[in-house]
Motif scaffolding. Sequence first.
Motif: not given
Length: 177
Positions: A116-131
């Motif tokens: 779910t966190y991976d999906m939310l990171a994509a939805l919120y357009e978080l960069g990999a490092e920030q995520y």
Amino acid sequence: MIEVKHATLQYTTFTRAQGVNGVIRDFFKRRKQQVTAVADVSFTIREGEMVGLIGRNGAGKTILVKLLTGILPLAQGTIVIDQALPNERRPHFLKQIGVLLGQRSQLIWDLPPIDTYDMLAALYELGAEQYHARLNWLSEQLAATDLIYLPVRKLSLGQMVKCELIAVLLHEPKYLF
């Protein structure tokens, strides 16, 4: 800033008649009843203030949160959050809020929270490092580092709440409901 002026929400429900005859009558003609969930609520929350909603069951706390987040449309009055109208559900506004409602989970029962966190990171357009930095910090703070890899169905209620909180805070929302 959150500004609520004369917020009111009513909804229609149906009353049930008692007994077998009542059930048969209800089948053909249901009696409607107007319920006022939130009545003429006004308040202002300024930048940096924290507010808690307390009240008895059925007082309208969850309905008010749903109005503030745009989940429910406002019948009367106005709600403005940083010059945005929540019920318009614009992406810029939605990226600024986090919502944790006890009876609603955004975690998927058969999957580990990390999915779910991976999906939310994509939805919120978080960069990999920030995520990954945010996820690591949150999971360490909540003592949930190992929990995020277990299927949600195997977590206790307290463990699930920790994982839900990580999901809500992952994108660093300005407003948390």
